[in-house]
Enzyme design. Structure first.
Site: not given
Ligand code: L37
Ligand code: NAP
Length: 284
Positions: A53, A97, A120
């Protein structure tokens, strides 16, 4: 049928490019959107997401502040930081978060965030606005899911959508957004009987369960749109969704992969919400 893949990574990149262009223009008129992200403790997944982020914010030209607080942070300390950010004019979005360490009360913390800065969309005022169809900040992951469905060209009007999961951060808000798009929505959860029967009727499936490969191809209607919100890390380190991709892609018309599906959209929608919050704060 072999499903078309919905490329969340690529779609998110287009969204971010569009946001950057808008930020460039806003900066010329003297407004730089600012996001503050607060991470308490050392949850490994949260550390990765908060890092992504922060990077995304900087790339689109936002002002970015990240507060990495120790596990022992008290409720009072966290609330004091939120209060300071609520009145900080450089900051238009505040994200705490989740999950928080157990000694902190998530509800009280979310309630302390100014609804205008609640990027959020978890504050009851924003959750309520979504429920009654008023303007407000919409949770990032659900907003990303709808964006991905629209990107396929699929028209939700009158279609049957089944959401699996009823959390406040994914299941419930995504169901409400689907309803606002005039889908006929069913919400399933751990007490649902005959989940397979429900799913076999679904033109659209949104899976937000948190169980690896839980929904298999035999539960998917031919030609449907399958949005997999789940992020599950297996013991071998592999990241998988709630949907068994290999079997489901033989039935679905469209499907999101994990990784590279909903995850990147969550971050793109956070940027979008921060931009909207900054514009709203400047306008009134
Ligand atoms: N807005 N999001 C918000 N607030 C929160 O309090 N917990 C939480 C939340 N969740 C969150 O940030 N989830 C999230 C999940 C996956 C990714 C980003 C945010 C992400 O980038 N996923 C990648 C792989 C990342 C990895 O390798 O671990 C993907 O391609 O899915
Ligand atoms: P959560 O709060 O744990 O909710 C899970 C939901 O699944 C609950 O409503 C639960 O039902 C339901 N469920 C559990 N077992 C079930 C079963 N056997 N049959 C039907 N429903 C069942 O999880 P969440 O926060 O919504 O997250 C869900 C998943 O999405 C997780 O893998 C999480 O990591 C992921 N996620 C991804 C992103 C992203 O950006 N991609 C963002 C947020 C979350 P009950 O209510 O009855 O218990």
């Amino acid at each position: 049928m072999t499903a078309k893949i919905i490329n969340g990574k690529e779609i998110a990149s287009t969204v971010r490019k569009n946001i950057k262009e808008q930020v460039d223009r806003l900066k010329e008129s003297g407004l730089t959107p600012g996001l503050a992200v607060i991470l308490v403790g050392t949850d490994p997944a949260s550390q990765v997401y908060v890092g992504s982020k922060e990077k995304a914010c900087i790339e689109v030209g936002f002002h970015s502040e990240v507060y990495r607080l120790p596990e022992e942070t008290t409720q009072e300390e966290l609330l004091a930081l939120i209060q300071k950010l609520n009145t900080d004019e450089k900051i238009h979005g505040i994200l705490v978060q989740l999950p928080l360490p157990k000694h902190l009360d998530e509800k009280v913390v979310i309630n302390a965030i100014s609804p205008r800065k609640d990027v959020d969309g978890f504050h009851p005022l924003n959750a309520g606005a979504l429920f009654v169809g008023e303007k407000g900040l919409v949770p990032c992951t659900p907003k990303g899911c709808i964006h991905l469905i629209k990107e396929t060209g699929f028209d939700l009007k009158g279609k049957k959508a089944v959401v699996v999961g009823r959390s406040n951060i994914v299941g419930k808000p995504v169901a409400m957004l689907l309803l606002n798009e005039n889908a006929t929505v069913t919400i399933c959860h751990s007490r649902t009987q005959n989940l397979k029967e429900e799913l076999l009727q679904a033109d659209v499936v949104v899976a937000a369960v948190g169980k690896p490969n839980f929904i298999t191809g035999d539960m998917i209607k031919e030609g449907s749109v399958v949005i997999d919100v789940g992020i599950n890390r297996l013991e071998n380190g592999k990241l998988v969704g709630d949907v068994d991709f290999d079997s489901a892609k033989e039935k679905a018309g469209w499907i999101t992969p994990v990784p590279g599906g909903v995850g990147p959209m969550t971050i793109a929608m956070l940027l979008q919400n921060t931009l909207e919050a900054a514009q709203n704060i400047m306008e009134n």
